[in-house]
Design a protein around this motif. Sequence first.
Motif, PDB file in Angstrom:
ATOM      1  N   MET A   1     -47.581  22.454 -45.790  1.00 36.79           N
ATOM      2  CA  MET A   1     -47.468  22.295 -44.327  1.00 36.79           C
ATOM      3  C   MET A   1     -45.995  22.238 -43.934  1.00 36.79           C
ATOM      4  SD  MET A   1     -49.053  19.312 -41.859  1.00 36.79           S
ATOM      5  CE  MET A   1     -50.742  19.813 -42.165  1.00 36.79           C
ATOM      6  N   ARG A   2     -45.575  23.070 -42.982  1.00 32.36           N
ATOM      7  CA  ARG A   2     -44.168  23.098 -42.599  1.00 32.36           C
ATOM      8  C   ARG A   2     -43.854  21.975 -41.609  1.00 32.36           C
ATOM      9  NH1 ARG A   2     -43.465  25.643 -37.632  1.00 32.36           N
ATOM     10  NH2 ARG A   2     -45.168  26.925 -36.850  1.00 32.36           N
ATOM     11  N   THR A   3     -42.574  21.844 -41.296  1.00 35.49           N
ATOM     12  CA  THR A   3     -42.163  20.784 -40.382  1.00 35.49           C
ATOM     13  C   THR A   3     -42.719  21.043 -38.986  1.00 35.49           C
ATOM     14  OG1 THR A   3     -40.125  21.958 -39.835  1.00 35.49           O
ATOM     15  CG2 THR A   3     -40.040  20.427 -41.692  1.00 35.49           C
ATOM     16  N   HIS A   4     -42.678  20.014 -38.145  1.00 34.87           N
ATOM     17  CA  HIS A   4     -43.303  20.087 -36.832  1.00 34.87           C
ATOM     18  C   HIS A   4     -42.365  20.562 -35.740  1.00 34.87           C
ATOM     19  CE1 HIS A   4     -46.728  17.079 -37.987  1.00 34.87           C
ATOM     20  NE2 HIS A   4     -46.516  17.988 -38.906  1.00 34.87           N
ATOM     21  N   GLU A   5     -41.177  21.056 -36.071  1.00 36.67           N
ATOM     22  CA  GLU A   5     -40.267  21.591 -35.066  1.00 36.67           C
ATOM     23  C   GLU A   5     -40.827  22.919 -34.572  1.00 36.67           C
ATOM     24  OE1 GLU A   5     -37.405  21.375 -32.436  1.00 36.67           O
ATOM     25  OE2 GLU A   5     -37.640  19.866 -34.004  1.00 36.67           O
ATOM     26  N   LEU A   6     -41.187  22.985 -33.296  1.00 35.04           N
ATOM     27  CA  LEU A   6     -41.847  24.169 -32.761  1.00 35.04           C
ATOM     28  C   LEU A   6     -40.853  25.115 -32.105  1.00 35.04           C
ATOM     29  CD1 LEU A   6     -45.106  22.718 -31.131  1.00 35.04           C
ATOM     30  CD2 LEU A   6     -44.685  23.387 -33.499  1.00 35.04           C
ATOM     31  N   THR A   7     -41.150  26.393 -32.215  1.00 40.17           N
ATOM     32  CA  THR A   7     -40.361  27.407 -31.523  1.00 40.17           C
ATOM     33  C   THR A   7     -40.727  27.398 -30.041  1.00 40.17           C
ATOM     34  OG1 THR A   7     -41.998  29.158 -31.780  1.00 40.17           O
ATOM     35  CG2 THR A   7     -40.437  28.832 -33.611  1.00 40.17           C
ATOM     36  N   PRO A   8     -39.889  27.950 -29.173  1.00 39.63           N
ATOM     37  CA  PRO A   8     -40.238  28.030 -27.744  1.00 39.63           C
ATOM     38  C   PRO A   8     -41.590  28.688 -27.502  1.00 39.63           C
ATOM     39  CG  PRO A   8     -37.920  28.538 -28.036  1.00 39.63           C
ATOM     40  CD  PRO A   8     -38.502  28.433 -29.412  1.00 39.63           C
TER      41      PRO A   8
END
Length: 346
Positions: A1-8
């Motif tokens: 599971m990747r980090t929770h920083e979302l792209t725009p």
Amino acid sequence: MRTHELTPRERQILKVIIHDYITSGEPVGSRSIARRHLGHLSPATIRNVMADLEEVGYLSQPHASAGRIPTDSGYRFYVDSLMQRPRLSRVEESRIEQGIRPSLGQAEELVQGVSRILSDLSRYASVVLAPKFAQNTWRRINFVHLNRERILVVLMADSGLVQQKVIAIDEVIEQPELDRISNYLNSVLGGVTLHEVRNRIIARMAEERDEFNRLMQRALELSNKTLEGEEEHVYIGGAANIAHRPEFADINTMKHIFAAFEEKSRLVKMLDQCLTHEGLRVIIGRESEIREMRELSLIASPYKSGDHVVGVLGIVGPKRIAYDRMVALVDCTARLVSKLLSEADV
């Protein structure tokens, strides 16, 4: 599971899904998003983004052929990072104030008025934790002899709120003696809590002459009895509003929810946490300590008299509650109640 920083793009699609699901209660599909909101993106591109959002735990898929719905984590990210807080209109603010102002005076009438206006405007359930003796600052206290074993305590807060309590006594105290105790306590009161009054009496007892000590001792005893065993009153309004929501059509689910409302001690414990929390608080689904309320969300805020937090008010609804509007409603109501209580304090 990747980090929770979302792209725009991920943030935009998550926000659209949450708004659509709050409105419809139906899983949201990629074709619907492309057709109604993001025509510049293909359904395939949107599906890929939705799969990524599901991977980080912000969306789930009820079954293979369905669209996506938000998870508790998805709602939390929305509330903390995506939601804009609108202001209520002046008409709505005026309606809240008009609904509350006539209730100023008796504490019970105030919380009932606040509970009623919140449930009417939100169409959900409202919860209001009444002001506590220990947290109010007081202007006046009177003791009224009822019989050999009981005394009525009538307290007027600096805010103008009046609260009453019947206490049991171990020895007979006649009304003239009660009046002397009231007069003494009123000379000590004035912008302080009963805990602070008690501490002042203890300090003075070490200094004053013996004949005055008996009066202060009795004043201390009655102050302690007023504070001890204080019941915490929580008022719930509009609980039937929740029953009309489609996600609660299951009878067993509704039984669990109403059982949680009936078990007020646990609800009080959760609201008590908001007393020490600075500002408005949103508790979503499984963040709740009450198992039966994990299909619900609570939006709550403390309200004040002057600089003192005296109670909590809020709204309880399904997890797909309109968070932006309900946050605005709770925040505005808490500010208005605090303003009215503080104005009465002047």
